[in-house]
Design a protein around this motif. Sequence first.
Motif, PDB file in Angstrom:
ATOM      1  N   GLY A 246      51.038  39.970  43.103  1.00  0.00           N
ATOM      2  CA  GLY A 246      51.417  41.205  43.368  1.00  0.00           C
ATOM      3  C   GLY A 246      49.571  41.964  42.547  1.00  0.00           C
ATOM      4  N   GLU A 247      49.394  41.267  41.659  1.00  0.00           N
ATOM      5  CA  GLU A 247      48.661  42.235  40.496  1.00  0.00           C
ATOM      6  C   GLU A 247      47.146  40.884  41.310  1.00  0.00           C
ATOM      7  OE1 GLU A 247      49.137  42.779  36.599  1.00  0.00           O
ATOM      8  OE2 GLU A 247      51.312  43.136  36.824  1.00  0.00           O
ATOM      9  N   LEU A 248      47.395  39.996  41.195  1.00  0.00           N
ATOM     10  CA  LEU A 248      46.174  39.162  40.928  1.00  0.00           C
ATOM     11  C   LEU A 248      44.742  39.639  42.320  1.00  0.00           C
ATOM     12  CD1 LEU A 248      45.113  36.423  40.668  1.00  0.00           C
ATOM     13  CD2 LEU A 248      46.034  35.072  42.060  1.00  0.00           C
ATOM     14  N   ALA A 249      44.608  40.039  43.156  1.00  0.00           N
ATOM     15  CA  ALA A 249      44.113  40.632  44.090  1.00  0.00           C
ATOM     16  C   ALA A 249      42.551  41.205  43.283  1.00  0.00           C
ATOM     17  CB  ALA A 249      44.763  41.263  45.842  1.00  0.00           C
ATOM     18  N   PHE A 250      43.148  41.553  42.820  1.00  0.00           N
ATOM     19  CA  PHE A 250      42.506  42.985  42.052  1.00  0.00           C
ATOM     20  C   PHE A 250      41.911  42.829  40.574  1.00  0.00           C
ATOM     21  CE2 PHE A 250      44.139  45.068  45.602  1.00  0.00           C
ATOM     22  CZ  PHE A 250      43.193  45.680  46.719  1.00  0.00           C
ATOM     23  N   LYS A 251      42.475  41.829  40.367  1.00  0.00           N
ATOM     24  CA  LYS A 251      41.708  41.239  38.741  1.00  0.00           C
ATOM     25  C   LYS A 251      40.397  40.765  38.531  1.00  0.00           C
ATOM     26  CE  LYS A 251      45.531  42.070  36.521  1.00  0.00           C
ATOM     27  NZ  LYS A 251      45.030  43.329  35.558  1.00  0.00           N
ATOM     28  N   LEU A 252      39.512  40.488  39.716  1.00  0.00           N
ATOM     29  CA  LEU A 252      38.186  40.188  39.628  1.00  0.00           C
ATOM     30  C   LEU A 252      37.627  40.675  40.703  1.00  0.00           C
ATOM     31  CD1 LEU A 252      35.879  38.330  37.973  1.00  0.00           C
ATOM     32  CD2 LEU A 252      36.759  36.746  40.020  1.00  0.00           C
ATOM     33  N   HIS A 253      36.669  42.069  40.557  1.00  0.00           N
ATOM     34  CA  HIS A 253      35.738  42.516  40.857  1.00  0.00           C
ATOM     35  C   HIS A 253      34.245  42.589  41.456  1.00  0.00           C
ATOM     36  CE1 HIS A 253      36.433  46.395  42.866  1.00  0.00           C
ATOM     37  NE2 HIS A 253      34.712  46.884  42.742  1.00  0.00           N
ATOM     38  N   ASP A 254      33.663  41.755  42.342  1.00  0.00           N
ATOM     39  CA  ASP A 254      32.098  41.540  42.630  1.00  0.00           C
ATOM     40  C   ASP A 254      31.414  43.156  42.491  1.00  0.00           C
ATOM     41  OD1 ASP A 254      30.128  41.166  43.212  1.00  0.00           O
ATOM     42  OD2 ASP A 254      30.905  40.690  45.568  1.00  0.00           O
ATOM     43  N   PHE A 255      30.886  42.372  41.347  1.00  0.00           N
ATOM     44  CA  PHE A 255      29.429  43.397  40.459  1.00  0.00           C
ATOM     45  C   PHE A 255      27.916  42.916  41.183  1.00  0.00           C
ATOM     46  CE2 PHE A 255      32.627  45.794  37.779  1.00  0.00           C
ATOM     47  CZ  PHE A 255      32.904  46.227  38.741  1.00  0.00           C
ATOM     48  N   GLY A 256      27.806  41.786  41.825  1.00  0.00           N
ATOM     49  CA  GLY A 256      27.023  40.654  42.320  1.00  0.00           C
ATOM     50  C   GLY A 256      25.508  41.650  42.786  1.00  0.00           C
ATOM     51  N   SER A 257      25.944  42.384  44.261  1.00  0.00           N
ATOM     52  CA  SER A 257      24.776  43.388  44.803  1.00  0.00           C
ATOM     53  C   SER A 257      23.085  43.229  44.276  1.00  0.00           C
ATOM     54  CB  SER A 257      25.213  43.811  45.935  1.00  0.00           C
ATOM     55  OG  SER A 257      24.593  44.841  46.204  1.00  0.00           O
ATOM     56  N   ARG A 258      23.688  44.003  43.516  1.00  0.00           N
ATOM     57  CA  ARG A 258      21.920  43.928  42.665  1.00  0.00           C
ATOM     58  C   ARG A 258      22.086  42.577  41.988  1.00  0.00           C
ATOM     59  NH1 ARG A 258      23.563  49.377  38.255  1.00  0.00           N
ATOM     60  NH2 ARG A 258      24.773  49.233  40.119  1.00  0.00           N
ATOM     61  N   GLY A 259      22.155  42.208  41.765  1.00  0.00           N
ATOM     62  CA  GLY A 259      21.959  40.366  41.007  1.00  0.00           C
ATOM     63  C   GLY A 259      21.487  39.260  41.507  1.00  0.00           C
ATOM     64  N   VAL A 260      21.687  39.694  42.928  1.00  0.00           N
ATOM     65  CA  VAL A 260      20.900  38.259  44.037  1.00  0.00           C
ATOM     66  C   VAL A 260      19.785  38.215  44.607  1.00  0.00           C
ATOM     67  CG1 VAL A 260      23.829  37.978  44.315  1.00  0.00           C
ATOM     68  CG2 VAL A 260      22.163  39.677  45.555  1.00  0.00           C
ATOM     69  N   SER A 261      19.149  37.388  45.981  1.00  0.00           N
ATOM     70  CA  SER A 261      18.014  37.533  45.754  1.00  0.00           C
ATOM     71  C   SER A 261      17.815  38.100  47.341  1.00  0.00           C
ATOM     72  CB  SER A 261      17.600  35.784  45.584  1.00  0.00           C
ATOM     73  OG  SER A 261      18.134  34.869  46.720  1.00  0.00           O
ATOM     74  N   SER A 262      18.235  38.415  47.614  1.00  0.00           N
ATOM     75  CA  SER A 262      18.623  39.097  49.054  1.00  0.00           C
ATOM     76  C   SER A 262      19.840  39.993  49.889  1.00  0.00           C
ATOM     77  CB  SER A 262      17.759  37.788  50.742  1.00  0.00           C
ATOM     78  OG  SER A 262      19.149  37.417  50.264  1.00  0.00           O
ATOM     79  N   ARG A 263      19.380  40.840  50.042  1.00  0.00           N
ATOM     80  CA  ARG A 263      20.867  41.520  51.250  1.00  0.00           C
ATOM     81  C   ARG A 263      22.164  40.330  51.944  1.00  0.00           C
ATOM     82  NH1 ARG A 263      19.911  45.662  56.504  1.00  0.00           N
ATOM     83  NH2 ARG A 263      22.477  46.478  57.063  1.00  0.00           N
ATOM     84  N   GLU A 264      21.679  38.955  52.775  1.00  0.00           N
ATOM     85  CA  GLU A 264      21.863  38.447  53.281  1.00  0.00           C
ATOM     86  C   GLU A 264      23.020  37.674  51.659  1.00  0.00           C
ATOM     87  OE1 GLU A 264      21.707  35.418  56.183  1.00  0.00           O
ATOM     88  OE2 GLU A 264      20.202  35.125  54.944  1.00  0.00           O
ATOM     89  N   SER A 265      21.606  37.383  50.583  1.00  0.00           N
ATOM     90  CA  SER A 265      23.284  36.733  49.193  1.00  0.00           C
ATOM     91  C   SER A 265      23.983  37.398  49.885  1.00  0.00           C
ATOM     92  CB  SER A 265      21.919  36.451  48.465  1.00  0.00           C
ATOM     93  OG  SER A 265      21.315  35.462  48.893  1.00  0.00           O
ATOM     94  N   ALA A 266      23.853  38.777  49.289  1.00  0.00           N
ATOM     95  CA  ALA A 266      25.092  39.754  48.955  1.00  0.00           C
ATOM     96  C   ALA A 266      26.015  40.085  50.010  1.00  0.00           C
ATOM     97  CB  ALA A 266      24.176  41.343  48.729  1.00  0.00           C
ATOM     98  N   GLY A 267      25.981  39.971  51.276  1.00  0.00           N
ATOM     99  CA  GLY A 267      26.908  39.744  51.811  1.00  0.00           C
ATOM    100  C   GLY A 267      27.671  38.221  52.259  1.00  0.00           C
ATOM    101  N   LEU A 268      26.938  37.461  52.288  1.00  0.00           N
ATOM    102  CA  LEU A 268      27.851  35.753  52.507  1.00  0.00           C
ATOM    103  C   LEU A 268      28.238  35.581  51.293  1.00  0.00           C
ATOM    104  CD1 LEU A 268      28.006  34.723  54.907  1.00  0.00           C
ATOM    105  CD2 LEU A 268      26.417  32.587  53.906  1.00  0.00           C
TER     106      LEU A 268
END
Length: 470
Positions: free
Chosen positions: A179-201
């Motif tokens: 029950g707890e596992l699904a929210f234990k690793l949160h994605d904060f990576g959008s600003r750290g990628v090279s493109s909008r498409e990379s962020a989405g995919l």
Amino acid sequence: MTATQRAQRPALLSDDNLILDTDSYKASHFLQYPSGTTRLFSYLESRGGKYPATKFFGLQYILKRYLATRITPAMVEEARDVFTAHGEPFPFEDWMYIARDLQGRLPLEIRAVAEGSVVPNHNALMTVTNTDPRVPWLVGWFETMLMRVWYPITVATQSHYLREIIREALEESADDPQGELAFKLHDFGSRGVSSRESAGLGGLAHLTNFMGSDTVEALRLGRNYYGAEMAGFSIPAAEHSTVTSWGKAHEVDAYRNMVRTFGQPGATYAVVSDSYDLKHAINEFWGSELRDEIIASGATLVVRPDSGDPPAMVRMTVRALANKFGTTVNSKGYRVLNHVRVIQGDGITEETLREILAAVMGDGFSASNVAFGMGGALLQQVNRDTQKFAYKASAAEVNGEYRPVYKDPVTDPGKRSKDGVLDLVQEEGRYRTRQYQEFVREYPGSALRTVFRNGKLLIEDTLDDIRARD
């Protein structure tokens, strides 16, 4: 810029011309295959790398977004002009044949393992062949585009293995691990990628394993390409600017505002707390001045350290919060914080994640107390060689006869490619690549599905389908 200068500028190239989405030298390959070649067969595999298996994901997006687009005469003419000026030959008549006689539908057949499947390295994950004998070179032309599936696969794979590390810690120390596992690793990576498409995919690849994300672009791709009404979830959270805009003298007022604005019964909200002095913020503000109000709110406050050595900071934060808010011992014998939790969102890698869990659990605290936020290391600090992806030709038909195709460099035996018409099968629960020394019509017991043929996407999985396979 004058009107004359504007008129002399080169015409802009189309963003949607699939023919241009290749490597330059591919344009000359139609002249390089043996005379009489009518069919080519290629495959994708992970030849090894950081993890022993890969989690397949992202091909559906590439097919639906790109390869299902019809080729038009205008695209062909534009591509001819570009490649000619670029110094490359161009198969103009063949491309026009596709645009006109085939109504723009790409004569390719693509078979792939179901998305969400975890397959050991050194196995065929995808195969590609042409369905029209006039254009066998098309199989290689789109290697560039199809190879990019390495990115969502690698992000999904890394996220999968991080999940297993967290799962193991929760199973040892938490009352409700699943029950707890699904929210234990949160994605904060959008600003750290090279493109909008990379962020989405990349963001959506992570969401095949977890449910927490701040990458909004992943939600768009999830809905548009994988039938997910809402692919992930987030909570209200402070950043340094929203705290420091109050001024150092009013730091506690910034925190009080968070408690009163978001501290509703059953709610969860996060507050970065190291803008000035993390220990002081915990002991004096959260644990003393605001303590009773936090408890009375019925919400869960998540304190976020954001500087210093991650394992040391999380350990200190958990212990300090335990002293102020108390703990409850769960059925596994581990202590669980009352009313508060901790999230570490700075410097998270596989190594620091393991170190944090070891430090917290070594002090007798459950992994329930901590969550993780991961940015660039999750979505950007991977490359094609993380899992050593390769897309190689393995078979051809020349003058009506089957021909095996492979490379075997004496300087690097690890790069020996497979030959044959390849298929992936499952035998006794294990994946194995089967090799046919002929072109076949049927693939009995295959784990590969025909997902694309002649310009049409034949199978569409939802994100729920993909999550269910792992």
